[in-house]
Design an enzyme around this catalytic site. Structure first.
Site, PDB file in Angstrom:
ATOM      1  CG  ASP A  82      80.543  66.092 100.381  1.00 19.11           C
ATOM      2  OD1 ASP A  82      81.582  66.624 100.776  1.00 19.11           O
ATOM      3  OD2 ASP A  82      80.519  65.050  99.710  1.00 19.11           O
ATOM      4  CG  HIS A 109      83.447  63.273  97.938  1.00 20.83           C
ATOM      5  ND1 HIS A 109      83.013  64.027  98.988  1.00 20.83           N
ATOM      6  CD2 HIS A 109      84.683  62.855  98.279  1.00 20.83           C
ATOM      7  CE1 HIS A 109      83.935  64.049  99.933  1.00 20.83           C
ATOM      8  NE2 HIS A 109      84.970  63.349  99.524  1.00 20.83           N
TER       9      HIS A 109
HETATM   10  P1  NDP Z   1      91.892  57.604 105.686  1.00 18.01           P
HETATM   11  O1  NDP Z   1      91.313  56.461 106.435  1.00 18.01           O
HETATM   12  O2  NDP Z   1      91.975  58.918 106.339  1.00 18.01           O
HETATM   13  O3  NDP Z   1      91.141  57.812 104.290  1.00 18.01           O
HETATM   14  C1  NDP Z   1      90.816  56.720 103.445  1.00 18.01           C
HETATM   15  C2  NDP Z   1      90.214  57.221 102.174  1.00 18.01           C
HETATM   16  O4  NDP Z   1      89.000  57.891 102.426  1.00 18.01           O
HETATM   17  C3  NDP Z   1      91.080  58.213 101.414  1.00 18.01           C
HETATM   18  O5  NDP Z   1      91.037  57.866 100.036  1.00 18.01           O
HETATM   19  C4  NDP Z   1      90.397  59.516 101.660  1.00 18.01           C
HETATM   20  O6  NDP Z   1      90.540  60.410 100.568  1.00 18.01           O
HETATM   21  C5  NDP Z   1      88.972  59.061 101.680  1.00 18.01           C
HETATM   22  N1  NDP Z   1      88.004  60.043 102.159  1.00 18.01           N
HETATM   23  C6  NDP Z   1      86.781  60.264 101.610  1.00 18.01           C
HETATM   24  N2  NDP Z   1      86.134  61.216 102.212  1.00 18.01           N
HETATM   25  C7  NDP Z   1      86.938  61.659 103.175  1.00 18.01           C
HETATM   26  C8  NDP Z   1      86.817  62.673 104.127  1.00 18.01           C
HETATM   27  N3  NDP Z   1      85.770  63.432 104.171  1.00 18.01           N
HETATM   28  N4  NDP Z   1      87.826  62.881 104.979  1.00 18.01           N
HETATM   29  C9  NDP Z   1      88.928  62.133 104.907  1.00 18.01           C
HETATM   30  N5  NDP Z   1      89.104  61.156 104.002  1.00 18.01           N
HETATM   31  C10 NDP Z   1      88.129  60.935 103.139  1.00 18.01           C
HETATM   32  O7  NDP Z   1      93.330  57.232 105.143  1.00 18.01           O
HETATM   33  P2  NDP Z   1      94.520  56.478 105.853  1.00 18.01           P
HETATM   34  O8  NDP Z   1      95.699  56.754 104.995  1.00 18.01           O
HETATM   35  O9  NDP Z   1      94.552  56.703 107.314  1.00 18.01           O
HETATM   36  O10 NDP Z   1      94.127  54.963 105.674  1.00 18.01           O
HETATM   37  C11 NDP Z   1      94.007  54.338 104.443  1.00 18.01           C
HETATM   38  C12 NDP Z   1      94.256  52.859 104.675  1.00 18.01           C
HETATM   39  O11 NDP Z   1      93.884  52.204 103.491  1.00 18.01           O
HETATM   40  C13 NDP Z   1      95.707  52.516 104.967  1.00 18.01           C
HETATM   41  O12 NDP Z   1      95.741  51.711 106.125  1.00 18.01           O
HETATM   42  C14 NDP Z   1      96.136  51.718 103.744  1.00 18.01           C
HETATM   43  O13 NDP Z   1      97.019  50.669 104.064  1.00 18.01           O
HETATM   44  C15 NDP Z   1      94.809  51.166 103.295  1.00 18.01           C
HETATM   45  N6  NDP Z   1      94.692  50.744 101.920  1.00 18.01           N
HETATM   46  C16 NDP Z   1      94.107  49.520 101.748  1.00 18.01           C
HETATM   47  C17 NDP Z   1      93.913  49.015 100.504  1.00 18.01           C
HETATM   48  C18 NDP Z   1      93.274  47.692 100.424  1.00 18.01           C
HETATM   49  O14 NDP Z   1      92.604  47.280 101.344  1.00 18.01           O
HETATM   50  N7  NDP Z   1      93.461  46.984  99.336  1.00 18.01           N
HETATM   51  C19 NDP Z   1      94.323  49.742  99.315  1.00 18.01           C
HETATM   52  C20 NDP Z   1      94.861  51.045  99.583  1.00 18.01           C
HETATM   53  C21 NDP Z   1      95.033  51.523 100.863  1.00 18.01           C
HETATM   54  P3  NDP Z   1      91.731  61.474 100.469  1.00 18.01           P
HETATM   55  O15 NDP Z   1      92.969  60.671 100.174  1.00 18.01           O
HETATM   56  O16 NDP Z   1      91.294  62.337  99.330  1.00 18.01           O
HETATM   57  O17 NDP Z   1      91.763  62.172 101.787  1.00 18.01           O
END
Ligand code: NDP
Length: 327
Positions: A159, A187
């Protein structure tokens, strides 16, 4: 050569993870003299994709990268970790209430906090990127009573960087001419990007732009930039989010430049009327590896209203997770 610093990245197979890991491995997170060891944490069904990313990391032959391990178990992934980047989170799905979202994320960030408490290195520093980041950080912190509370932070640097970019374009000035910009609060769409203390060429930024632009263009553009990127790209911001995570940790470890500050969500000590304990964004400097809230800024009525609104949202989130027994 120096002992490698262990960096754990959760959600390593996601899009932010994909943009982040190469930056870390190339030395941009901690500097060109610090070797790194990467621990990637994923949910079981994404481990294979994380392995693919690890293969690509190998294929970059980064001299500073001293090893990669992939886990689906938080205790193993955080064992000995120095820097924990909590990126993976449960996204909001259609029709999900905020309480449900917080509860689902409690199921992720609670156990991760416990694992950090149990096994991370004494100097562990945690940055939460996964949304709702501020409150996810609070949940992790509450689950890690033996780790100093101020090691848990949430990211508002994206931000901050978005606000810098908008102001630079508006005034047609280089980014190096802008200083002392602040993101206050959560945020989320209630965040408050503050130009009343920001300086451009040594003069207050708010006095160099029209009030109409500041209130009706600048603030909403910064707050809604994520949605604008999804609209344009067909996917959420990833490289810029990863970049901001790199900036946050780099400054935390290496310090902020003299005469300037940045923005980070850190546990409040009660400064500026923000209730103690909530993880809220402030103007911060980093010295000797610790964030400090910049003190003594005068807050006018307009800024007061904006800060209070965002902080009220954080208090509500805190109260919800408290009711759910997550903190
Ligand atoms: P991203 O990598 O795009 O995003 C991950 C997180 O970052 C989301 O919560 C997203 O929020 C957040 N975020 C914060 N700021 C920003 C921003 N400015 N722009 C975009 N995102 C932002 O998500 P993906 O779905 O591609 O990947 C998530 C991964 O996490 C998956 O591979 C999943 O399997 C994994 N995962 C792993 C866990 C673990 O290790 N235990 C638990 C849960 C998930 P928002 O949703 O609001 O966009």
């Amino acid at each position: 050569s120096a002992t490698p610093v262990t960096v754990t990245v959760t959600g390593a197979a996601g899009q932010i993870g994909y943009a982040l890991l190469f930056r870390i491995a190339s030395g941009q997170l901690l500097g060109p003299d610090t070797p790194v060891k990467l621990n990637l944490l994923e949910i079981p069904q994404a481990v294979k994709a994380a392995e693919g990313t690890a293969m690509e990391l190998d294929d970059c032959a980064f001299p500073l990268l001293r090893g990669i391990d992939i886990f689906d178990d938080a205790n193993a992934a955080f064992s000995g970790t120095n820097v924990a980047l909590l990126v993976g989170a449960r996204p909001r799905s259609k029709g999900m209430e905020r309480g449900d979202l917080l509860e689902a994320n409690g199921g992720i960030f609670g156990p991760q906090g416990k694992a950090i408490n149990a096994g991370a290195a004494d100097d562990v520093r945690v940055l939460v990127v996964g949304n709702p980041a501020n409150t996810n950080a609070l949940i992790a912190q509450a689950s890690a009573p033996d780790v100093p509370a101020d090691r848990f932070t949430a990211m508002t640097r994206l931000d901050h960087n978005r606000a810098l970019a908008q102001l630079s374009k508006k005034l047609g000035v280089g980014l190096d001419e802008i200083s002392k910009l602040t993101i206050w609060g959560n945020h989320s769409a209630t965040q408050y990007p503050d130009l009343f203390h920001a300086e451009v060429g040594g003069k207050i930024a708010a006095e160099q732009v029209e009030r109409e632009w500041l209130e009706n263009d600048f603030i909403p553009t910064v707050a809604k930039r994520g949605a604008a990127i999804i609209e344009a790209r067909g996917a959420s911001s990833a490289a810029s989010a990863a970049n901001a995570a790199v900036d946050h940790v780099y400054d935390w470890v290496n310090g902020t430049p003299a005469g300037d500050w940045t923005s980070a969500a850190i546990p409040s000590d009660g400064s500026y009327g923000v209730p103690e304990g909530i993880i809220s964004s402030f103007p911060v400097t980093s010295e000797n590896g610790e964030w400090k809230i910049v003190q003594g800024l005068e807050i006018d009525e307009f800024s007061r209203g904006r800060i209070d609104a965002s902080v009220a949202e954080l208090v509500e989130e805190r109260d919800t997770v408290a009711t759910l027994g997550l903190i």
